[in-house]
Motif scaffolding. Structure first.
Motif, PDB file in Angstrom:
ATOM      1  N   ASP A   1      -8.643  23.087   5.902  1.00 48.75           N
ATOM      2  CA  ASP A   1      -7.401  23.559   5.768  1.00 48.75           C
ATOM      3  C   ASP A   1      -6.392  22.807   5.083  1.00 48.75           C
ATOM      4  N   SER A   2      -6.322  21.331   5.455  1.00 49.95           N
ATOM      5  CA  SER A   2      -5.520  20.385   4.769  1.00 49.95           C
ATOM      6  C   SER A   2      -5.756  20.311   3.310  1.00 49.95           C
ATOM      7  N   GLY A   3      -7.258  20.472   2.836  1.00 49.80           N
ATOM      8  CA  GLY A   3      -7.394  20.309   1.529  1.00 49.80           C
ATOM      9  C   GLY A   3      -6.735  21.444   0.331  1.00 49.80           C
ATOM     10  N   ARG A   4      -6.466  22.684   1.175  1.00 51.02           N
ATOM     11  CA  ARG A   4      -5.716  23.688   0.405  1.00 51.02           C
ATOM     12  C   ARG A   4      -4.420  23.112  -0.087  1.00 51.02           C
ATOM     13  N   ARG A   5      -4.239  23.515  -1.522  1.00 44.77           N
ATOM     14  CA  ARG A   5      -2.851  22.990  -2.062  1.00 44.77           C
ATOM     15  C   ARG A   5      -1.703  23.536  -1.556  1.00 44.77           C
ATOM     16  N   GLU A   6      -1.819  24.514  -1.002  1.00 42.49           N
ATOM     17  CA  GLU A   6      -0.451  25.349  -0.177  1.00 42.49           C
ATOM     18  C   GLU A   6      -1.197  26.316   0.760  1.00 42.49           C
ATOM     19  N   PRO A   7      -0.227  26.746   1.822  1.00 48.25           N
ATOM     20  CA  PRO A   7      -0.613  27.424   2.885  1.00 48.25           C
ATOM     21  C   PRO A   7      -0.871  28.859   2.444  1.00 48.25           C
ATOM     22  N   ALA A   8      -1.909  29.545   3.050  1.00 46.91           N
ATOM     23  CA  ALA A   8      -2.605  30.830   2.729  1.00 46.91           C
ATOM     24  C   ALA A   8      -2.771  31.546   3.798  1.00 46.91           C
ATOM     25  N   GLY A   9      -2.945  32.604   3.754  1.00 50.58           N
ATOM     26  CA  GLY A   9      -3.507  33.535   4.846  1.00 50.58           C
ATOM     27  C   GLY A   9      -2.320  34.175   5.614  1.00 50.58           C
ATOM     28  N   ARG A  10      -2.546  35.022   6.599  1.00 51.24           N
ATOM     29  CA  ARG A  10      -1.728  36.008   7.362  1.00 51.24           C
ATOM     30  C   ARG A  10      -1.072  35.190   8.561  1.00 51.24           C
ATOM     31  N   LEU A  11       0.153  34.911   8.722  1.00 52.36           N
ATOM     32  CA  LEU A  11       1.175  34.277   9.725  1.00 52.36           C
ATOM     33  C   LEU A  11       1.703  35.306  10.383  1.00 52.36           C
ATOM     34  N   ARG A  12       1.430  35.467  11.844  1.00 52.46           N
ATOM     35  CA  ARG A  12       2.113  36.787  12.400  1.00 52.46           C
ATOM     36  C   ARG A  12       2.981  36.036  13.320  1.00 52.46           C
ATOM     37  N   VAL A  13       4.337  36.119  13.358  1.00 53.49           N
ATOM     38  CA  VAL A  13       5.281  35.770  14.317  1.00 53.49           C
ATOM     39  C   VAL A  13       6.053  36.659  15.188  1.00 53.49           C
ATOM     40  N   PRO A  28       3.180  31.883  -2.820  1.00 52.29           N
ATOM     41  CA  PRO A  28       2.425  33.354  -2.954  1.00 52.29           C
ATOM     42  C   PRO A  28       1.197  33.781  -2.055  1.00 52.29           C
ATOM     43  N   LYS A  29       0.549  32.851  -1.795  1.00 53.19           N
ATOM     44  CA  LYS A  29      -0.847  33.020  -1.062  1.00 53.19           C
ATOM     45  C   LYS A  29      -0.371  33.305   0.620  1.00 53.19           C
ATOM     46  N   LEU A  30       0.643  33.268   1.121  1.00 50.85           N
ATOM     47  CA  LEU A  30       0.950  33.292   2.451  1.00 50.85           C
ATOM     48  C   LEU A  30       1.659  34.517   2.741  1.00 50.85           C
ATOM     49  N   GLN A  31       0.829  35.316   3.623  1.00 51.32           N
ATOM     50  CA  GLN A  31       1.426  36.679   4.143  1.00 51.32           C
ATOM     51  C   GLN A  31       2.027  36.559   5.640  1.00 51.32           C
ATOM     52  N   VAL A  32       3.196  36.930   5.565  1.00 49.08           N
ATOM     53  CA  VAL A  32       4.208  36.580   6.913  1.00 49.08           C
ATOM     54  C   VAL A  32       4.278  38.170   7.099  1.00 49.08           C
TER      55      VAL A  32
END
Length: 303
Positions: free
Chosen positions: A87-99, A122-126
């Motif tokens: 996870d930390s190796g990714r250059r930016e946060p990605a995937g779905r974040l449910r809040v 852009p790779k983050l889905q909120v």
């Protein structure tokens, strides 16, 4: 047996050892005590040995249980390290974040921050769910929630304070002209309040007197609403005194639709927290969201 089922049993076993009891492990995992007991029993049957020595007063590891626990801890640590490194190796946060966020506070103070993060990454889905209901994060699949007020399930959640929501009491000029403006806690008695509440119950107002001591005046309340904006609307319409967050009240004070009766110095503020399920590592997308909220929300609150 599926590998996932085997790992679930191992994690439950380790949690039971770390917690010191099945009951506390169940609370931390969001399970029933029976579910934890059954998971451990299945593990014992699969291994063909007793892991716990149980008495009516306590539970302790058997010799086999202690040896197995030490190996499980090492194995889970390796799995967690691998996941964290990936996870930390990714250059930016990605995937779905449910809040999950409170209805009006979430709309005004949280959603703009999270929308900005989605724009930045852009790779983050909120996904944001707006509700004043206190959700079960684990059961309902939320990564993060914002809570206002005391944390009731802190045993199973990690938390970070975002700021303090200052409160005030206000009313429409017409109401105050008709009923008078209370200046001390004693003078609030006999007034009409518009209160936030559900199922016949509502939070008691607490107001500081001249000495700084908190008082709970008896104020009649015929309107009990579970929506803060509806309370503000009712106050503007002249239906009574309203206890409102300062960030919401400010624009009505500026327009003259409401008049401040008691400011934040004489009311009790409510802490605002970001909360998330306790885990051995935090996904990058969740960490970035928490950091963004810590940075931005206090400024929106003015605290």
């Amino acid at each position: 047996m599926a590998m996932n089922d085997r790992l679930t049993g191992i994690d439950t076993f380790v949690q039971a050892v770390d917690a010191g009891s099945f009951a506390l492990a169940a609370e931390r995992l969001g399970l029933t005590r029976s579910a934890v007991g059954k998971a451990v029993a299945r593990l014992e049957r699969r291994l063909g040995t007793r892991l716990f020595q149980r008495t009516t007063r306590q539970q302790s590891l058997t010799e086999d249980g202690q040896a197995y626990y030490e190996r499980c801890v090492r194995a889970l640590a390796e799995l967690d390290a691998a996941a964290a490194a990936f996870d930390s190796g990714r250059r930016e946060p990605a995937g779905r974040l449910r809040v999950s966020v409170p209805l009006l506070f979430g709309r005004h103070c949280v959603a703009p921050v999270l929308a900005g993060l989605a724009e930045k990454y852009p790779k983050l889905q909120v996904e944001i769910s707006f509700s004043d209901r206190v959700v079960d994060l684990v059961e309902e699949g939320f990564d993060l929630a914002v809570r206002i007020g005391p944390l009731r399930d802190s045993a199973t959640l990690a938390a970070r304070r975002l700021g303090s929501q200052a409160m005030g009491i206000c009313a429409a000029p017409a109401y105050l002209a008709r009923r008078g403006t209370p200046r001390t806690p004693a003078e609030f008695e006999g007034h009409t309040a518009i209160v936030y509440g559900l199922n016949g119950s509502s939070a008691q107002w607490r107001i500081r007197d001249e000495s700084g001591a908190l008082q709970e005046p008896v104020i009649a309340s015929r309107l009990r609403l579970d929506d803060v904006q509806a309370i503000a609307d009712a106050a503007v319409a002249g239906h009574g005194l309203a206890w409102l967050p300062c960030w919401l009240m400010a624009r009505y004070l500026a327009s003259g639709e409401l008049v401040l009766v008691t400011g934040s110095r004489n009311t009790v503020a409510a802490d605002v927290h970001a909360v998330w399920p306790q885990s051995r590592y935090l996904p990058t997308r969740t960490r970035v969201a928490i950091d963004g909220l810590v940075e931005k929300v206090a400024g929106v609150l003015g605290a």
